[in-house]
Write a protein that holds these residues in place. Structure first.
Motif, PDB file in Angstrom:
ATOM      1  N   ARG A  15       0.868  -1.174   0.000  1.00 25.41           N
ATOM      2  CA  ARG A  15       0.000   0.000   0.000  1.00 25.41           C
ATOM      3  C   ARG A  15       0.907   1.227   0.000  1.00 25.41           C
ATOM      4  N   THR A  82     -11.826   6.994  -1.005  1.00 28.72           N
ATOM      5  CA  THR A  82     -12.324   5.818  -0.291  1.00 28.72           C
ATOM      6  C   THR A  82     -13.070   4.883  -1.237  1.00 28.72           C
ATOM      7  N   LEU A  85     -10.531   3.145  -3.648  1.00 33.16           N
ATOM      8  CA  LEU A  85      -9.752   2.087  -3.018  1.00 33.16           C
ATOM      9  C   LEU A  85     -10.614   0.855  -2.751  1.00 33.16           C
ATOM     10  N   GLU A  86     -11.892   1.065  -2.505  1.00 30.20           N
ATOM     11  CA  GLU A  86     -12.805  -0.071  -2.323  1.00 30.20           C
ATOM     12  C   GLU A  86     -12.931  -0.856  -3.628  1.00 30.20           C
ATOM     13  N   ASP A  90      -8.576  -6.124  -2.691  1.00 29.47           N
ATOM     14  CA  ASP A  90      -7.379  -6.638  -2.021  1.00 29.47           C
ATOM     15  C   ASP A  90      -6.107  -6.543  -2.857  1.00 29.47           C
ATOM     16  N   ASN A  92      -2.693  -4.996  -4.525  1.00 25.18           N
ATOM     17  CA  ASN A  92      -1.684  -4.018  -4.131  1.00 25.18           C
ATOM     18  C   ASN A  92      -1.928  -2.744  -4.918  1.00 25.18           C
ATOM     19  N   TRP A  93      -1.673  -1.577  -4.305  1.00 24.12           N
ATOM     20  CA  TRP A  93      -1.969  -0.331  -5.018  1.00 24.12           C
ATOM     21  C   TRP A  93      -0.977   0.780  -4.710  1.00 24.12           C
ATOM     22  N   LEU A 108      -6.675   8.525   5.808  1.00 23.49           N
ATOM     23  CA  LEU A 108      -6.217   7.421   4.972  1.00 23.49           C
ATOM     24  C   LEU A 108      -5.524   6.354   5.824  1.00 23.49           C
ATOM     25  N   GLN A 109      -4.649   6.798   6.727  1.00 19.00           N
ATOM     26  CA  GLN A 109      -3.899   5.847   7.544  1.00 19.00           C
ATOM     27  C   GLN A 109      -4.812   5.075   8.490  1.00 19.00           C
ATOM     28  N   GLU A 111      -8.091   4.293   7.803  1.00 19.93           N
ATOM     29  CA  GLU A 111      -8.993   3.402   7.067  1.00 19.93           C
ATOM     30  C   GLU A 111      -8.271   2.461   6.103  1.00 19.93           C
ATOM     31  N   HIS A 112      -7.178   2.942   5.487  1.00 19.53           N
ATOM     32  CA  HIS A 112      -6.418   2.127   4.532  1.00 19.53           C
ATOM     33  C   HIS A 112      -4.922   2.363   4.783  1.00 19.53           C
ATOM     34  N   VAL A 114      -1.100   2.785   4.845  1.00 15.15           N
ATOM     35  CA  VAL A 114      -0.062   2.623   3.835  1.00 15.15           C
ATOM     36  C   VAL A 114       1.236   2.201   4.510  1.00 15.15           C
TER      37      VAL A 114
END
Length: 205
Positions: A15, A82, A85-86, A90, A92-93, A108-109, A111-112, A114
């Protein structure tokens, strides 16, 4: 690429975020990373332009900010990213052009999370020179810069051969406003990621 290879091998999920001022080369660098590591590419700028060109409700809401050189409000950007990213689920991005404020970074940190942040540290003069020479293939978002990442045929996209264009928000005066704002907003973000131990800076120019 060594930093990226190490991070990819160590992390169960890759991430990553790439940060840099407007015209710092994020698009070009992102394209190389995506091609080499086969990760999903989520570009906040490309998504915003897609919405504006399609005249969606979101596009209409953000166009007044982008055209005047202002950054889009946090709540709008967080909501859009958001959802994007959904969609990659799963995979890699690599997230390109977001976050641009500390509030966005913290959200961001939460909820998702990195695990790698790349910061392209480019002098303002170099950026303004690049803007003057930047051309874009609008349908795909591919970015070229004469003298830095030149198209194989002047004025033509490498893949389709279609003509390249200038972005409306690439006017020097608009970019200058964005650079002034970016410089003030970026420092807290860099401190935030540095404290997490995931920030890597790359200087250019």
């Amino acid at each position: 690429m060594v930093v990226l290879s190490t991070s990819c091998s160590k992390a169960a999920a890759f991430r990553a975020v790439i940060l840099g001022a407007p015209a710092s080369g994020k698009g070009t660098m992102s394209a190389r990373i995506v091609e080499h590591f086969k990760v999903a590419h989520v570009s906040s700028g490309d998504k915003l332009r897609l919405h504006m060109n399609s005249e969606t409700e979101l596009g209409k809401a953000v166009s007044k900010y982008v055209s005047s050189g202002k950054f889009v409000p946090d709540d709008i950007m967080i909501s859009m990213i958001t959802k994007e990213l959904e969609l990659v689920a799963d995979r890699n991005w690599l997230l390109d052009g977001f976050p641009r404020t500390l509030t966005q970074a913290e959200k961001l940190q939460k909820e998702h999370p990195v695990n790698l942040v790349l910061y392209l540290n480019v002098p303002e003069k170099v950026i303004l020179d690049r803007v003057k020479n930047r051309w874009v293939h609008m349908p795909s978002g591919r970015v070229y810069n004469v003298g830095f990442n030149s198209p194989k045929v002047p004025g033509k996209d490498d893949v389709t051969g279609e003509p390249l264009s200038k972005r409306d928000d690439d006017k020097v005066e608009i970019v200058q406003k964005r650079l002034d704002w970016y410089s003030k907003a970026t420092e807290p973000i860099l401190v935030f990621y540095s404290k997490l131990g995931i920030l890597h800076q790359f200087k250019d120019g």
